[in-house]
Design a protein around this motif. Structure first.
Motif, mmCIF file in Angstrom:
data_model
loop_
_atom_site.group_PDB
_atom_site.id
_atom_site.type_symbol
_atom_site.label_atom_id
_atom_site.label_comp_id
_atom_site.label_asym_id
_atom_site.label_seq_id
_atom_site.Cartn_x
_atom_site.Cartn_y
_atom_site.Cartn_z
ATOM 1 N N GLU A 234 0.916 -1.243 0.097
ATOM 2 C CA GLU A 234 -0.044 0.094 -0.146
ATOM 3 C C GLU A 234 0.920 1.150 -0.047
ATOM 4 N N GLY A 235 0.404 2.073 -0.800
ATOM 5 C CA GLY A 235 1.349 3.412 -0.969
ATOM 6 C C GLY A 235 2.383 3.425 -1.957
ATOM 7 N N TRP A 236 2.647 2.231 -2.512
ATOM 8 C CA TRP A 236 3.544 2.021 -3.695
ATOM 9 C C TRP A 236 2.701 1.581 -4.997
ATOM 10 N N THR A 237 3.566 1.947 -5.967
ATOM 11 C CA THR A 237 3.057 1.591 -7.603
ATOM 12 C C THR A 237 4.026 0.532 -8.081
ATOM 13 N N ALA A 238 3.401 -0.734 -8.458
ATOM 14 C CA ALA A 238 4.261 -1.678 -9.033
ATOM 15 C C ALA A 238 4.613 -1.352 -10.670
#
Length: 325
Positions: A234-238
Motif C-alpha cells: 500500500e502506498g507504492w506503485t508496481a
C-alpha cells in the motif's frame, strides 16, 4: 564601478529561479522569469505547483505598471496557445507593454515552437533568443526529456565503497556514506517526482524513501517498485520494467543492484550520481550486475562528468548520458 549586468547575467538568474519549480511544476515545464527595468529587477517569477500560474504571469502580476518598457528574461519561450487553465504568456507580455523579451530556449511544444517569439516581434517587441539555452534546457531536463523523447528523465543513484560495493556480503548496507552525502541524497529525492527500488531492496531494508530535510518533507516523491510480480505494498506503485514507467517527468532509481542494472541495460539512465565512501569492503555485494555489455569498446563515450565535489569525507561524481539527438 562594476560593469553593468549582461543579458547572460540576467538569464542566469532566471534559470536559477526556474529550479524553484522542480519538480512541483509538472506536468508543465519549470520556467523562471525576471522583469528588469533600467538595470534593476522589478519582479521575478517561476512556475507554480501544478504548472500554474506560469513564471511570466507571476512576474508580471508582481511588476504591475513597472513592466511597461521593461525587459523580460524568460528561460523558455513564452507559450503561444490558449488554455482554460490560464492566460497565454505571449499575449500577457504584449498587454503589459514590455519593450524587450530575452528567451533562453525555444519551446519544443508544437503549440508554441517559435510562434511565441514571432507574435512578440509582430507586436513590435524586440526579441533575443538562445541566451544560455543549454543551461535552461538542463534546468528543465525532466520536462524537456518527456517532451522530446516521450520518456521520463531518470537519475540513477549509487552509493558505494571505493571498490564498488554497495553492501557487505550478508547484505548489510547502513551506512556506507556519511551524513552530508545522505543529506544530499535527500535533496535529490526532493527534486524528483518519483523514486524506485527493486523488490530485493524493499524486503531487505524496508526503505521509507521520504525526504527528511527540514522544510522539504512535503517534497517526498511517489514510491515505485520494480517487480515482475505486479504487486506492491500500500502506498507504492508496481512497475514491470524500466520501459513501463509512466506518468512522471523525473525518476530517481535508488536501489538495488538488479534495479540499477535493469535501467542501465535498457539505456534508460540519463544521469548518474556516484557517491563513494573512503572505505574498502572486499567480497561485498557489487553495485551492478550484467548490463548487457558485449564489447568493452561500447562502454566508452557514453558518460560525461559534469560535477564532482566532496561531501564530508565522501566524493560525489555526477555523470550525464551522452546522447546523439
Amino acid at each position: 564601478m562594476p560593469p553593468a549586468p549582461t543579458d547572460a547575467d540576467w538569464m542566469a538568474a532566471a534559470v536559477a529561479l526556474s529550479q524553484r519549480g522542480r519538480p512541483t511544476a509538472a506536468p508543465n515545464p519549470n520556467v523562471g522569469c525576471l522583469i528588469v527595468q533600467r538595470g534593476r529587477v522589478v519582479a521575478r517569477g517561476w512556475t507554480q505547483p501544478g504548472g500554474r500560474p506560469h513564471a511570466e504571469a507571476m512576474a508580471l502580476a508582481a511588476a504591475g505598471d513597472a513592466a511597461r518598457g521593461a525587459t523580460a528574461y524568460v528561460s523558455l519561450e513564452p507559450c503561444a496557445h490558449a488554455s482554460p487553465r490560464g492566460p497565454c504568456c505571449t499575449d500577457a507580455l504584449i498587454a503589459a507593454g514590455v519593450a524587450r523579451v530575452v528567451v533562453a530556449a525555444i519551446d519544443p511544444d508544437p503549440r508554441t515552437d517559435g510562434q511565441g517569439t514571432a507574435r512578440l516581434r509582430a507586436a513590435g517587441i524586440a526579441v533575443g533568443t538562445g541566451v544560455l539555452a543549454d543551461a535552461a534546457r538542463a534546468a528543465m531536463a525532466p520536462w524537456w526529456t518527456r517532451q522530446t523523447r516521450g520518456a521520463p528523465f531518470v537519475t540513477l543513484k549509487l552509493a558505494t565503497s571505493l571498490d564498488g560495493c554497495i553492501a557487505l556480503a550478508d547484505g548489510s548496507s547502513r551506512w556506507i556514506t556519511g551524513e552530508r552525502a545522505r543529506a544530499h541524497g535527500h535533496l535529490e529525492r526532493a527534486r524528483h517526482e518519483a523514486i524506485l527500488v527493486g523488490r530485493g531492496t524493499l524486503l531487505a531494508d524496508a526503505p521509507r524513501l521520504d525526504v527528511r530535510l527540514p522544510g522539504l518533507e512535503a517534497r517526498s516523491p511517489k514510491k515505485l517498485l520494480l517487480t515482475r510480480g505486479g504487486t506492491a505494498p500500500e502506498g507504492w506503485t508496481a512497475v514491470a520494467s524500466p520501459e513501463s514507467v509512466a506518468g512522471v517527468d523525473s525518476l530517481l532509481v535508488e536501489g538495488g543492484a538488479r534495479a540499477a542494472s535493469a535501467f542501465l541495460a535498457a539505456d534508460r539512465v540519463d544521469r548518474l550520481l556516484l557517491y563513494r565512501a573512503p572505505i574498502l569492503i572486499g567480497g561485498g555485494k557489487a553495485a551492478l550486475g550484467d548490463i548487457g555489455l558485449a564489447d568493452l569498446a561500447a562502454a566508452h563515450g557514453r558518460w560525461s562528468l559534469v560535477d564532482s565535489r566532496l561531501l564530508g569525507s565522501d566524493r560525489l561524481d555526477v555523470y550525464e548520458r551522452i546522447r546523439k539527438e
